[in-house]
Design an enzyme around this catalytic site. Structure first.
Site, short mmCIF file in Angstrom:
data_model
loop_
_atom_site.label_atom_id
_atom_site.label_comp_id
_atom_site.label_asym_id
_atom_site.label_seq_id
_atom_site.Cartn_x
_atom_site.Cartn_y
_atom_site.Cartn_z
N HIS A 94 0.86 -1.27 0.05
CA HIS A 94 -0.14 -0.01 0.19
C HIS A 94 0.79 1.15 -0.09
CE1 HIS A 94 0.52 -1.46 4.16
NE2 HIS A 94 0.71 -0.02 4.59
N LEU A 95 0.43 2.18 -1.02
CA LEU A 95 1.12 3.34 -0.93
C LEU A 95 0.42 4.54 0.05
CD1 LEU A 95 3.12 5.38 -2.50
CD2 LEU A 95 1.09 5.78 -4.13
#
Length: 636
Positions: free
Chosen positions: A539-540
């Site tokens: 996840h960014l």
DNA sequence: GTTCTAGAAC
DNA sequence: GTTCTAGAAC
């Protein structure tokens, strides 16, 4: 702002031995300041004679009652001496420390020189007094009760500090926190002294081994600071071993100004670099890259992109380089020592045996590199061998002319940067354990696999990505862009074939930044990944840099977004493109000290940090400003 | 006394 | 990742 609640008086404790410039400091500020100050000097408090601490406290109290800010002009070198003055603080009264950490020799010579000084500390006794005082010195910390601590190591620092206080109007306040402290904290690294001892032994041993091989050349060990432990240890060891002090000696000074300031004519300098062979790091590496200008980076790139601990690389400097034409440096040898910094990935974790081995290797590589330069200069131009040690070898013509001009020999200056332990290395830790995920850590994975089942929290999704609000946002705006691909648990799993996906995640992140900035143009964002995520599924983080959130509660939260544990998406993209995978930092970084993400000042705990961050308007650090790591709207 | 952290449980 | 809480730090 109610004037009833704000009086903003300050008690400034000047901290330093006799001759460090405490009186000059307060006098200079008081001459130009718009704020009413009193100087409380223990040396003259008793009708011009020396008095007691109690008298100082009493006078400080009465000055504060009159509405003045006060300078406490006494040595204040240990915590106990300071404690009662710290207690003068309270509502509307801040207590600051200004530390005058000037070289002992400077303080001694100033004390000796002044004749009618108030402290009556002239003559030969000065040296003994100053040295004795410095032995029991304890540097102040914010948690002693200071709202602000400022360190000065030289006249330039002092000038900055003086101006800071001159500019401070009666109602102004200064940012809280610790400023300018050099981090050579030997206490926080147990065993470091032992390592210094060992390191100095290694240096002397290697110098002894190589001196016979380098002809008439000389070796110099250089350190900027007079108090350098390594320098004095090496000096002692070398004389003990009867090494010719004309051929191998130590020197205190700036390695980038050896000729212009030190009068030393060196052709080759060694640079304690970082594994990336890039400028920065704040120590000698930063100084050398700065002094050499972009030429050094360009010339370095031709030779190597990275360096392993224990290795060295010889870089010839073009004659256009300022270090070459102003200082006569023809070669820089980059060398990488062992990585003993616990805050760095892949550090040796106090394994000093291994550290010493790497250090020995480093000096061998360095001297072999130097040997190749010397041989190339004295013989016919030839390419030296490509050894396992470094990518070295360069064609340099003999320069007998220079030798004549400079009375003979070449000096090779070897700097030392072990005291900061700032060297790092690049080796992969290799094996990755297949991790067991706790149930709570699977939430993101579940959402990524079935976004349609979580309509209430999903902001958008496509075949490749899902965007959600972070359930516990650590800033005003904080969203996550999840990868939907099954095999990607975290940054460590990312490979070249995921580049497209990362690019898409980045672009989607930027789109959300744009939306948020349409609502509030003052929001500033960073996009990046945690080196080691707590939750499964790549996840960014897209997070605004205010960190104004009740969910940001502990050190781990803070450091995970503000230390190099946070890997900017732009850097990850670049690394995946060029190396096929992204670098990840160690979890140890999460335990590091709490520093402001803008001005990098240190703070004792989370509440104090958050209160500082709320008001800090400093520019962001240079590194963060570069390469679009920061996404901000232009100021209007 | 209150504030703050850090470790265990989930 | 969060919550809870003992006990350290102030």
């Amino acid at each position: 702002m109610e004037d009833s609640e704000k009086t903003n008086q300050i008690v400034v404790l000047l901290i330093g031995p006799p001759g460090s410039g405490k009186s000059t400091f307060s006098d200079t500020v008081m001459r130009s300041s718009l704020r009413p100050w009193s100087r409380i000097c223990q040396d003259i408090i008793n009708n011009g004679e020396a008095g007691t601490k109690a008298q100082c406290l009493k006078m400080a109290l009465s000055s504060l009652k009159e509405g003045n800010s006060v300078f406490i002009d006494r040595c204040n070198l240990d915590r106990e001496q300071r404690s009662e003055f710290v207690k003068l603080g309270g509502p509307g009264i801040e207590v600051h420390a200004v530390v005058l950490e000037l070289p002992a020799q400077v303080c001694i010579s100033r004390s000796v020189k002044r004749t009618g000084h108030e402290g009556n500390l002239q003559g030969g006794r000065a040296a003994a007094v100053v040295n004795r005082m410095l032995q029991s010195k304890e540097l102040p910390k914010v948690n002693e009760g200071f709202s602000r601590v400022m360190f000065c190591y030289n006249d330039a620092d002092v000038e900055i500090a003086v101006n800071t206080y001159i500019k401070l109007g009666p109602m102004d306040t200064l940012p809280s926190g610790c400023f300018g402290e050099k981090k050579s904290d030997t206490k926080s690294q147990p065993g470091i002294m032992k390592f210094f001892k060992k390191a100095s032994d290694i240096i002397v041993e290697k110098a002894e081994e190589f001196l016979p091989k380098v002809g008439t050349a000389r070796l110099v060990l250089v350190d900027l600071s007079h108090g350098s432990k390594i320098l004095s240890l090496v000096k002692a060891k070398a004389s003990q071993k009867n090494i010719d002090s004309a051929r191998f000696f130590t020197f205190v000074g700036d390695i980038t100004k050896l000729r212009s300031e030190g009068g030393l004519h060196c052709n080759v300098i060694a640079n304690a670099t970082n594994w990336r062979l890039k400028p920065g790091g704040g120590g000698v590496n930063a100084a050398i890259f700065k002094a050499a200008g972009p030429d050094l980076e360009t010339a370095t790139r031709v030779r190597a992109n990275t360096l392993l601990p224990g290795k060295a690389v010889v870089v010839p400097l073009p004659s256009t380089c300022p270090l070459h034409n102003a200082e006569g440096i023809t070669h820089v040898i980059h060398v990488l020592g062992p990585n003993m910094n616990p805050n760095r990935p892949d550090n040796l974790n106090n394994d000093y045996t291994k550290g010493c081995k790497t250090l020995r290797e480093a000096y061998t590589s360095l001297f072999e590199g130097f040997l190749s330069v010397v041989q190339d200069q004295s013989k016919f131009p030839k390419r030296s061998n490509q050894t396992a040690l470094s990518d070295s070898g360069e064609n340099i013509k003999e320069d007998s002319e220079r030798n004549k001009k400079y009375k003979g020999s070449q000096d090779n200056a070897v700097t030392n940067n072990m005291e900061s332990g700032s060297l790092e290395d690049t080796r992969d830790s290799g094996k990755k354990m297949s991790k067991e995920w706790s149930t709570w850590a699977l939430a993101l994975h579940t959402i990524a696999m079935h976004p349609e089942r979580h309509e209430n929290i999903v902001l958008e999704f496509s075949d490749n990505i899902v965007v959600i609000n972070d359930q516990y946002p650590k800033a005003r705006k904080h969203v996550l862009v999840l990868a939907r691909q099954e095999s990607l648990d975290g940054l460590e799993d990312v490979r070249k074939e995921n580049f497209q996906l990362l690019q898409e995640m980045h672009n989607v992140g930027l789109k959300w930044v744009d939306r948020f900035q349409n609502e509030d143009a003052s929001l500033i964002f960073r996009l990046g990944y945690h080196s080691v995520p707590s939750m499964r599924q790549l996840h960014l983080h897209v997070i605004s840099q205010d960190f104004d959130s009740d969910s940001l509660k502990n050190k781990k939260h803070w450091n995970s977004f503000t230390s190099s544990f946070f890997r900017d998406s732009v850097d990850v993209l670049e690394e995946v493109k060029s190396q096929g995978k992204a670098n990840v930092a160690s979890e140890d970084l999460l335990k590091g000290e709490l520093r402001c993400n803008r001005c990098r000042s240190a703070h004792p705990n989370i509440p104090k940090l958050k209160s500082h961050v709320r008001s800090c308007r400093s520019q962001f650090p240079e590194h963060v400003l570069q390469n679009s790591r920061l996404v901000a709207r232009p100021e209007t």
